[in-house]
Design a protein around this motif. Structure first.
Motif, short mmCIF file in Angstrom:
data_model
loop_
_atom_site.label_atom_id
_atom_site.label_comp_id
_atom_site.label_asym_id
_atom_site.label_seq_id
_atom_site.Cartn_x
_atom_site.Cartn_y
_atom_site.Cartn_z
N SER A 37 0.87 -1.19 0.00
CA SER A 37 0.00 0.00 0.00
C SER A 37 0.90 1.23 0.00
CB SER A 37 -0.84 0.04 1.27
OG SER A 37 -1.75 -0.99 1.29
N PHE A 187 -4.11 -1.80 -4.76
CA PHE A 187 -5.07 -0.70 -4.93
C PHE A 187 -5.27 -0.22 -6.36
CE2 PHE A 187 -5.58 4.13 -4.02
CZ PHE A 187 -6.95 4.06 -3.83
N ARG A 201 -11.14 2.40 -1.83
CA ARG A 201 -10.31 2.58 -0.63
C ARG A 201 -10.10 1.24 0.08
NH1 ARG A 201 -9.03 7.65 1.13
NH2 ARG A 201 -7.30 6.45 1.97
N GLY A 202 -8.90 1.06 0.56
CA GLY A 202 -8.57 -0.20 1.25
C GLY A 202 -8.37 -1.36 0.27
N SER A 204 -5.97 -2.61 -1.47
CA SER A 204 -4.74 -3.41 -1.63
C SER A 204 -4.94 -4.86 -1.18
CB SER A 204 -3.59 -2.80 -0.83
OG SER A 204 -3.30 -1.52 -1.31
N1 ASP Z 1 -3.68 3.20 -0.02
C1 ASP Z 1 -5.05 2.85 -0.34
C2 ASP Z 1 -6.01 3.45 0.68
O1 ASP Z 1 -5.56 4.16 1.58
C3 ASP Z 1 -5.25 1.38 -0.48
C4 ASP Z 1 -4.97 0.54 0.76
O2 ASP Z 1 -4.32 0.99 1.70
O3 ASP Z 1 -5.38 -0.63 0.75
O4 ASP Z 1 -7.19 3.28 0.56
#
Ligand code: ASP
Ligand code: ADP
Ligand code: MG
Length: 450
Positions: A37, A187, A201-202, A204
């Protein structure tokens, strides 16, 4: 081979990257593909630039970009060899500054936001690849974008699995088979025409499981800042305990209803092949973490019926009352068509004979949804709500659970209640300010601590 994914806090600074090097070194025999990430906070910082661009503030843009580059430089200075990543990172920041300056005075389009948000992963992966190489590992940076081909729904793009599978095998397998360590980005992806996209978002975690499925990995490791999937978010319930095992279904339900530790789609690509996910703490690499795998093996554990409690704030309840719906065919279908037409995802649904309540998280298209629903009946919405979900494979087969649950929730008022079709969750809606208290009382009821 295995896929090892490191979240933002696991690459946040030089000591975190130092620990990552230790973990990857300990996994070399498993032939890891490393997915990273952005450094913790960098995606938020990059997305924060849109406001500066809108206002056309050149100095603020320079200062913000310099600060982000400096975050990477600080890590690079502390780790042998990592400085070799800095020219690429600094150069990309200069290009980004030019691209953003050209958009001064206006709002960025969704495609531009994805281009912006995804820079963090491109930079962190450069840094991590250089740090691993500097530590003597045969690491090589891989651009995931030609592999992770997606549709063009910017901000929440869906991968094209056949292309992804073919390209992951073609590009990554020869590297792991040669004993090299590919380091790539979570991501992000790109459309078939090469436009940058993000998986949400999230996302990864989802990248890691998609690659795990494509490469038929032995397991997917998700390295994060907690010991694994826990009985509740430890930020809300400090005494929360780590689950040693969970099913794909449980993990998916928990993630959908707010357990940020996993992206909701993480388990999905792995179900068919039964590939396990292991959630591990990068600050405590020896802790066994949580193993997530098919439910059949879990039911034999015979644990307590509830495994975990999650909650999600920022929920809006949409209520539709239509006396005509009594005994009428096709009402629900007409209602869902409205949500489908505007691509608004519904989380929880409860219905009585004359009214239906649904919850939505994304308010961007809510006004048109409400307008169209108005043709079916009286519509009213309630804001600042939270969904609380009690999840566990044992919920299916435990009578009397609802009574315990309601006893624990009081004195908060429950507004919508629903049992998921999978029958492994019970979800309900409370006022947002009641959320943490309700989670703590439920934890006390089912796990004896709060
Ligand atoms: N960096 C991205 C986010 O903050 C993806 C992740 O962290 O999974 O959403
Ligand atoms: P990463 O950057 O590694 O992807 P995230 O911040 O996305 O990490 O997810 C980890 C966080 O998820 C934890 O710090 C914790 O506060 C939160 N969390 C929420 N619910 C749970 C849960 N049930 N179990 C573990 N962590 C949870
Ligand atoms: Mg995460």
């Amino acid at each position: 081979m295995i896929v090892t994914k490191f979240g933002g806090t696991s690459v946040a600074d030089a000591s975190a990257v130092g620990r990552l090097i230790g973990v990857v070194r300990s996994r070399l025999r498993d032939r890891p593909v490393v997915v990273v990430s952005a450094l913790a906070g960098v995606t938020d910082a990059l997305l924060g630039l849109q406001e500066i661009v809108h206002r056309g503030q050149a100095d603020a843009l320079d200062a913000a970009l310099t600060a982000v580059v400096e975050r990477h430089a600080e890590v690079a200075r502390a780790l042998p060899g990592a400085a070799s990543a800095m020219p690429a990172i600094a150069g990309a920041a200069t290009t980004l500054r030019e691209e953003l300056s050209a958009a001064f005075g206006r709002l960025l389009r969704p495609a531009e936001l994805d281009m912006l948000a995804g820079r963090g992963e491109l930079w962190s992966s450069r840094l991590v690849a250089a740090a691993l190489a500097g530590a003597g590992l045969d690491a090589t940076w891989v651009d995931i974008r030609p592999i992770m081909v997606t549709d063009d729904r910017f901000g929440r793009a869906a991968p094209c699995t056949p292309i992804l599978t073919a390209r992951a095998r073609e590009c990554l397998r020869p590297l792991t088979e040669a004993g090299r360590v590919p380091v790539t980005q979570g991501f992000i992806g790109a459309t078939a025409d090469g436009l940058p996209t993000t998986l949400g978002r999230g996302g990864s975690d989802f990248t890691a499981s998609l690659l795990g499925a494509a490469l038929e990995a032995d397991r997917v490791e998700i390295w994060t800042d907690v010991n694994g999937l826990m009985t509740a978010d430890p930020r809300v319930v400090p005494s929360a305990r780590t689950l040693r095992a969970a099913s794909y279904e449980e993990a998916a339900e928990l993630a959908t209803f707010g357990a940020r530790v996993l992206h909701p789609a993480t388990a999905q690509p792995l179900v068919r092949a039964g590939i396990p996910i292991v959630v591990l703490n990068s600050s405590r690499p020896d802790d066994p973490g949580t193993r997530i795998e098919p439910s059949a093996e879990l039911e034999r554990l015979g644990d307590s019926p509830v495994r975990s409690i999650s909650w999600k704030r920022g929920i809006t309840v949409v209520n539709v009352r239509a006396p005509r719906m009594l005994g009428a065919y096709g009402f629900l279908r007409a209602m869902f068509e409205v949500f489908e037409r505007h691509e608004v995802v519904v989380d929880v649904l409860a219905s009585s004979e004359v009214s239906v309540s649904l919850t939505v998280e994304d308010r961007t298209r809510l006004d048109v949804v409400v307008r169209d629903l108005g043709e079916l009946g009286e519509v009213w919405i309630e804001d600042h709500r939270a969904i609380v979900a009690v999840v566990g494979i044992g919920i299916r087969s435990t009578p009397g659970l609802a009574a315990r649950l309601f006893g624990a929730v009081q004195p908060a008022n429950v507004e919508v209640i629903s049992q998921g079709a999978s029958a492994i969750n019970m979800t309900f809606v409370v006022r947002e300010e009641d959320g943490p208290g309700v989670v703590r009382r439920l934890h006390q009821e089912f796990f004896g601590s709060c």
